[in-house]
Design an enzyme around this catalytic site. Sequence first.
Site, PDB file in Angstrom:
ATOM      1  N   GLY A  40       0.825  -1.104  -0.079  1.00  0.00           N
ATOM      2  CA  GLY A  40       0.049  -0.118  -0.244  1.00  0.00           C
ATOM      3  C   GLY A  40       0.808   1.159   0.002  1.00  0.00           C
ATOM      4  O   GLY A  40       0.699   2.048  -0.976  1.00  0.00           O
ATOM      5  N   ILE A  87       3.843   1.754  -0.622  1.00  0.00           N
ATOM      6  CA  ILE A  87       5.010   2.148  -1.618  1.00  0.00           C
ATOM      7  C   ILE A  87       4.185   2.639  -3.024  1.00  0.00           C
ATOM      8  O   ILE A  87       4.609   3.411  -3.488  1.00  0.00           O
ATOM      9  CB  ILE A  87       5.800   0.876  -1.815  1.00  0.00           C
ATOM     10  CG1 ILE A  87       6.714   0.591  -0.638  1.00  0.00           C
ATOM     11  CG2 ILE A  87       6.372   0.963  -3.127  1.00  0.00           C
ATOM     12  CD1 ILE A  87       7.355  -0.401  -0.534  1.00  0.00           C
ATOM     13  N   ASN A  88       2.938   1.992  -3.014  1.00  0.00           N
ATOM     14  CA  ASN A  88       2.107   2.239  -4.052  1.00  0.00           C
ATOM     15  C   ASN A  88       1.717   3.872  -4.023  1.00  0.00           C
ATOM     16  O   ASN A  88       1.729   4.561  -5.049  1.00  0.00           O
ATOM     17  CB  ASN A  88       1.040   1.522  -4.289  1.00  0.00           C
ATOM     18  CG  ASN A  88       1.230  -0.193  -4.997  1.00  0.00           C
ATOM     19  OD1 ASN A  88       2.291  -0.354  -5.301  1.00  0.00           O
ATOM     20  ND2 ASN A  88       0.512  -1.042  -4.657  1.00  0.00           N
ATOM     21  N   SER A  93     -12.326   0.288   1.749  1.00  0.00           N
ATOM     22  CA  SER A  93     -13.245  -0.188   0.717  1.00  0.00           C
ATOM     23  C   SER A  93     -14.243  -0.663   1.223  1.00  0.00           C
ATOM     24  O   SER A  93     -14.587  -0.687   2.584  1.00  0.00           O
ATOM     25  CB  SER A  93     -12.359  -1.322   0.070  1.00  0.00           C
ATOM     26  OG  SER A  93     -12.394  -2.432   0.960  1.00  0.00           O
ATOM     27  N   LEU A 139     -15.920   2.381  -3.630  1.00  0.00           N
ATOM     28  CA  LEU A 139     -16.877   1.544  -4.072  1.00  0.00           C
ATOM     29  C   LEU A 139     -16.466   0.899  -5.539  1.00  0.00           C
ATOM     30  O   LEU A 139     -17.490   0.697  -6.066  1.00  0.00           O
ATOM     31  CB  LEU A 139     -18.112   2.211  -4.046  1.00  0.00           C
ATOM     32  CG  LEU A 139     -18.486   2.630  -2.904  1.00  0.00           C
ATOM     33  CD1 LEU A 139     -19.573   3.885  -2.781  1.00  0.00           C
ATOM     34  CD2 LEU A 139     -18.940   1.622  -1.656  1.00  0.00           C
ATOM     35  N   GLN A 159     -18.343   1.669  -8.714  1.00  0.00           N
ATOM     36  CA  GLN A 159     -19.248   2.788  -8.406  1.00  0.00           C
ATOM     37  C   GLN A 159     -18.867   4.154  -7.866  1.00  0.00           C
ATOM     38  O   GLN A 159     -19.469   4.951  -7.498  1.00  0.00           O
ATOM     39  CB  GLN A 159     -20.188   2.194  -7.220  1.00  0.00           C
ATOM     40  CG  GLN A 159     -20.776   0.803  -7.801  1.00  0.00           C
ATOM     41  CD  GLN A 159     -21.992   0.960  -8.803  1.00  0.00           C
ATOM     42  OE1 GLN A 159     -22.822   1.958  -8.722  1.00  0.00           O
ATOM     43  NE2 GLN A 159     -21.648   0.332  -9.939  1.00  0.00           N
ATOM     44  N   SER A 162      -5.879  -4.016 -15.189  1.00  0.00           N
ATOM     45  CA  SER A 162      -5.767  -4.604 -13.987  1.00  0.00           C
ATOM     46  C   SER A 162      -6.354  -3.571 -12.778  1.00  0.00           C
ATOM     47  O   SER A 162      -5.992  -2.246 -13.128  1.00  0.00           O
ATOM     48  CB  SER A 162      -4.218  -5.010 -13.511  1.00  0.00           C
ATOM     49  OG  SER A 162      -4.050  -5.116 -12.374  1.00  0.00           O
ATOM     50  N   ASP A 178      -4.930   2.461  -4.003  1.00  0.00           N
ATOM     51  CA  ASP A 178      -3.766   3.126  -3.581  1.00  0.00           C
ATOM     52  C   ASP A 178      -3.534   4.508  -4.548  1.00  0.00           C
ATOM     53  O   ASP A 178      -3.117   5.604  -4.023  1.00  0.00           O
ATOM     54  CB  ASP A 178      -2.645   2.319  -3.709  1.00  0.00           C
ATOM     55  CG  ASP A 178      -2.691   0.965  -3.092  1.00  0.00           C
ATOM     56  OD1 ASP A 178      -3.290   1.017  -1.916  1.00  0.00           O
ATOM     57  OD2 ASP A 178      -1.934  -0.244  -3.258  1.00  0.00           O
TER      58      ASP A 178
END
Length: 318
Positions: free
Chosen positions: A40, A42-43, A187, A225, A228, A250, A256
């Site tokens: 997380g 790092i991204n 999320s 979401l 959404q 992807s 992130d």
Amino acid sequence: MAEILTLTLNPAVDVATSVDRIVDTRKLRCSTARRDPGGGGINVARVVHRLGADCEALYMAGGVPGLTLSAMIEAEGLHATRIGIAGETRENFSVRETSSGREFRFVLPGPLLAETEWQACLRHIGGLAVAPRYLVLSGSVPPGVPDDIYARVATIVRQHDTRVVLDTSGAPLAAALAAGVFLVKPSLSELCTLAGHELDDDAQRLDAARKIVRDGGAAIVALTLGDQGALVVTADRALRVPGFAVPVSSSIGAGDSFLAAMVWSLNRGMKFDETLRYAVAAASASLLTEGTRLCDREQIERIHRELELAGADIVSVA
Ligand SMILES: Nc1ncnc2c1ncn2[C@@H]1O[C@H](COP(=O)(O)OP(=O)(O)OP(=O)(O)O)[C@@H](O)[C@H]1O
Ligand SMILES: [Mg+2]
């Protein structure tokens, strides 16, 4: 010290490949693998850096995969500090099934950390000569690390003006909210787990997000979401942000990227609606690329312009 610091306790070397069809038993001959630094925080740092902001990634890594990870982080030109561990950094594996477009994500638990190792991380944060404006705590907590690690970090930086931004799940999420943070990005499944029940519609989701704000868990709740979009709640506003459809290569790192653009634009002092448009633009841009390649600034700006032109807008909800 960079203005934005991210912490990744459980980073990974992300390996992404594709195959025509996934079936059991048979050898599945995959395409050439793509490797990216992942986890997380790092991204988030990679996207913030591509947006041109002053950012540093603090992460814990060890073993040969840890060296690979450090080399990849360096190759991206990211300003980073590594805290060494005895265990081996994990590798995560994702496979895109080209015949169906489905993506399969295999996520490993990560190495067991010794108490001296995670304590070293807390000491590092406690000893920062200059506090960052934003500290992003993102990703899972590896084995051996207490569930209240992010809560402890939030408490350590409380004496400064640092705004703590949180993106994790389960017990570490609940514990950090009990300590209180500036911004949390759950999320839907993470918010459901926190609430202890399903949240079937916007009204229920709004209630759950408002409860976090009311209880002092976070000043901003940005509930993402998937396709959404997002629902964003503060003490005096609740906004519904539509998603922006793109061809999905992807979905890894969409959350992130959303968070990275939101922190970047908040740090730049943009209007709140504008930060949300940038967040959706970065999330959608990250969907266009394979594996954890994430997005670049040009893609983000292009989608951001399209969002403005489309007038697909952010609306207040009661
Ligand atoms: N299929 C999709 N189509 C359009 N936008 C999407 C799609 N999936 C995700 N997004 C965008 O990405 C944002 C974050 O997605 P999501 O809610 O899936 O995050 P997440 O579950 O935290 O993801 P991650 O796997 O990175 O942890 C959404 O708010 C939305 O803007
Ligand atoms: Mg997420």
